[in-house]
Design an enzyme around this catalytic site. Structure first.
Site, short mmCIF file in Angstrom:
data_model
loop_
_atom_site.label_atom_id
_atom_site.label_comp_id
_atom_site.label_asym_id
_atom_site.label_seq_id
_atom_site.Cartn_x
_atom_site.Cartn_y
_atom_site.Cartn_z
N GLU A 121 0.82 -1.21 0.00
CA GLU A 121 0.00 0.00 0.00
C GLU A 121 0.85 1.27 0.00
O GLU A 121 0.51 2.25 -0.67
CB GLU A 121 -0.95 0.00 1.20
CG GLU A 121 -2.15 -0.92 1.07
CD GLU A 121 -1.83 -2.38 1.30
OE1 GLU A 121 -2.68 -3.24 1.01
OE2 GLU A 121 -0.71 -2.66 1.78
N HIS A 143 -9.41 -5.92 10.85
CA HIS A 143 -10.07 -5.73 9.56
C HIS A 143 -11.47 -5.12 9.72
O HIS A 143 -12.28 -5.20 8.80
CB HIS A 143 -10.19 -7.06 8.81
CG HIS A 143 -8.89 -7.67 8.44
ND1 HIS A 143 -8.08 -8.29 9.36
CD2 HIS A 143 -8.23 -7.73 7.26
CE1 HIS A 143 -6.99 -8.73 8.75
NE2 HIS A 143 -7.05 -8.39 7.47
#
Length: 364
Positions: free
Chosen positions: A93, A162
Site C-alpha cells: 500500500e 479488519h
C-alpha cells in the site's frame, strides 16, 4: 508512458452517450417497472463512465485488474481500458499509494483501491502528508486530484484488524474530503463527484452494502449525474427527534424510525453522505425543528464523528434542545471475532430506538 496512456484512452474511449445507452440496456430491474441497482454496480458504473469521459482517470490497486477487484467493483474495466489504465499492483500500500499521489501531482486522476481501509494505515503518510497538505503548502500551485476508495468499518467475522471505521481518522485532517455513501444513488453520485474533484477524497464504502439493491432514479442513471460534496440528505422527515448517521447505519436508523412511528414518535433521519465537509446547516436546522438529537456511528465513541456533530449542535443550537443529546457508537474495544460479541460491539436498531425514546422521555 503517460502520453501514450492519454492517447490510447482517447482513441479507445466510448462517448458518454454510448456508455449511458449500454449501461442502461445492460441493467435488469425489479418487476413493476421500478428501477433498482446494487451498490456494487453503482460504483462500477461510476468509475466506468468517468474513465470513458476523461482519459486522465485510471484505477490502481491490488487485484483490480485480472481478478476484477476483491469485491468486483472494477469488473470489466481491464478488458475495456487495458493494463495501462487498470493497474494491478504488488501488495504494498505504501508503494502504490505513493505512485498514485505522484501521478496526481502530474495532472492524472488516480482512483486508488484499498482492499480494506484497515490497510490504508500502511499508506497514511502519503495520504496525509503528501496528498492532503500539498495544495496548502504550495500556496495553491499543486492540486492533488486523487480518490482513495475501498470498504471501511465492520464486515462480519473478520476480527479487530479488519473491522475498524476510519471516518473520524481521515475527517480530522484539513485538505482531505471524506465521503461515505449509503444507497446506490449515493455511491454513484458521490464517487463521480470525488473523481471530478481537484482535491484528494477519501471514499469510505461498506462491504456489507455492496450486494444490496436500492431504487434509483432516471436522473441518477444519467452519465452527467453528480451529487454535491458537503451536502447531507434527509432520508425521512419527522418532527419529534433527529437521527443523524452515515453509511450502513442509515439503514438501521430508517428501520428504527419505522418502529418509533408505531409508538407515535416521528423521527427525522439524516444521511450525512459527506463527513468532511460536514453539513452542519442541515443538522442544526433539523434539531431546531425537532429539539432532540440522536447520533449513530459504528466507530469508537471517543473523538468520533458523532462527537463532532454533538459539539456543533451544542455550540449552534443549544437553546433549542429539550433533552440531552444521545450518542450511539461502537463499543470502546477492539472488534471481537466471536459473532455474538461482534453484534454487541456494534450499534443495533434496538439501541437507536431506545435512545430516541429516552430523548423523547418515552423510555419505560
Amino acid at each position: 508512458m503517460w502520453g501514450i496512456l492519454r492517447q490510447r484512452a482517447v482513441d479507445g474511449g466510448l462517448s458518454l452517450r454510448r456508455t449511458r445507452s449500454a449501461l442502461i440496456s445492460a441493467r435488469s430491474y425489479a418487476a413493476g417497472g421500478s428501477k433498482e441497482m446494487t451498490v456494487r454496480d453503482a460504483l462500477n458504473s461510476a468509475i466506468d463512465e468517468e474513465m470513458s469521459a476523461d482519459p486522465k482517470v485510471f484505477v490502481m490497486g491490488e487485484e483490480v485488474g485480472q481478478y476484477q477487484g476483491a469485491y468486483k467493483i472494477t469488473k470489466g474495466l481491464l478488458e475495456k481500458y487495458g493494463p495501462e489504465r487498470v493497474y494491478d499492483t504488488p501488495i504494498t500500500e505504501a508503494g502504490f499509494t505513493g505512485i498514485g499521489v505522484g501521478a496526481a501531482y502530474a495532472g492524472l486522476k488516480p482512483v486508488v483501491e484499498f482492499m480494506t481501509f484497515n490497510f490504508s494505515m500502511q499508506a497514511i503518510d502519503h495520504i496525509i502528508n503528501s496528498a492532503a497538505k500539498s495544495n496548502y503548502m504550495s500556496a495553491g500551485q499543486i492540486n492533488v486530484p486523487i480518490v482513495f476508495r475501498g470498504p471501511n468499518g465492520a464486515a462480519a467475522g473478520v476480527g479487530a484488524q479488519h473491522s475498524q471505521c476510519y471516518a473520524a481518522w481521515y475527517a480530522s485532517v484539513p485538505g482531505l474530503k471524506v465521503l461515505a455513501p449509503y444507497s446506490a444513488e449515493d455511491a454513484r453520485g458521490l464517487l463521480k463527484a470525488a473523481i471530478r474533484d481537484p482535491d484528494p477524497v477519501v471514499f469510505l464504502e461498506n462491504e456489507l452494502l455492496y450486494g444490496e439493491s436500492f431504487p434509483i432514479s432516471e436522473e441518477a442513471l444519467d452519465s452527467s449525474f453528480c451529487l454535491p460534496i458537503g451536502k447531507a440528505k434527509i432520508e425521512r422527515e419527522g418532527k419529534d427527534v433527529t437521527i443523524v448517521t452515515f453509511s450502513k447505519m442509515v439503514g438501521f436508523a430508517l428501520k428504527a424510525s419505522e418502529k418509533l412511528a408505531e409508538e407515535g414518535i416521528s423521527a427525522e433521519v439524516i444521511n450525512l453522505r459527506s463527513i468532511r465537509p460536514l453539513d452542519r446547516a442541515t443538522i442544526n436546522a433539523s434539531v431546531r425543528k425537532t429539539s432532540r438529537l440522536v447520533t449513530v456511528e459504528e466507530g469508537f465513541p471517543q473523538h468520533g464523528v458523532c462527537a463532532e456533530i454533538c459539539a456543533s449542535v451544542v455550540e449552534e443550537s443549544f437553546s433549542y434542545l429539550d433533552a440531552p443529546v444521545e450518542r450511539i457508537a461502537g463499543a470502546d474495544v477492539p472488534m471481537p471475532y466471536a459473532a455474538n460479541l461482534e453484534r454487541l460491539a456494534l450499534p443495533q436498531v434496538e439501541d437507536i430506538v431506545r435512545a430516541a425514546k429516552r430523548a423523547c422521555y418515552r423510555s419505560k
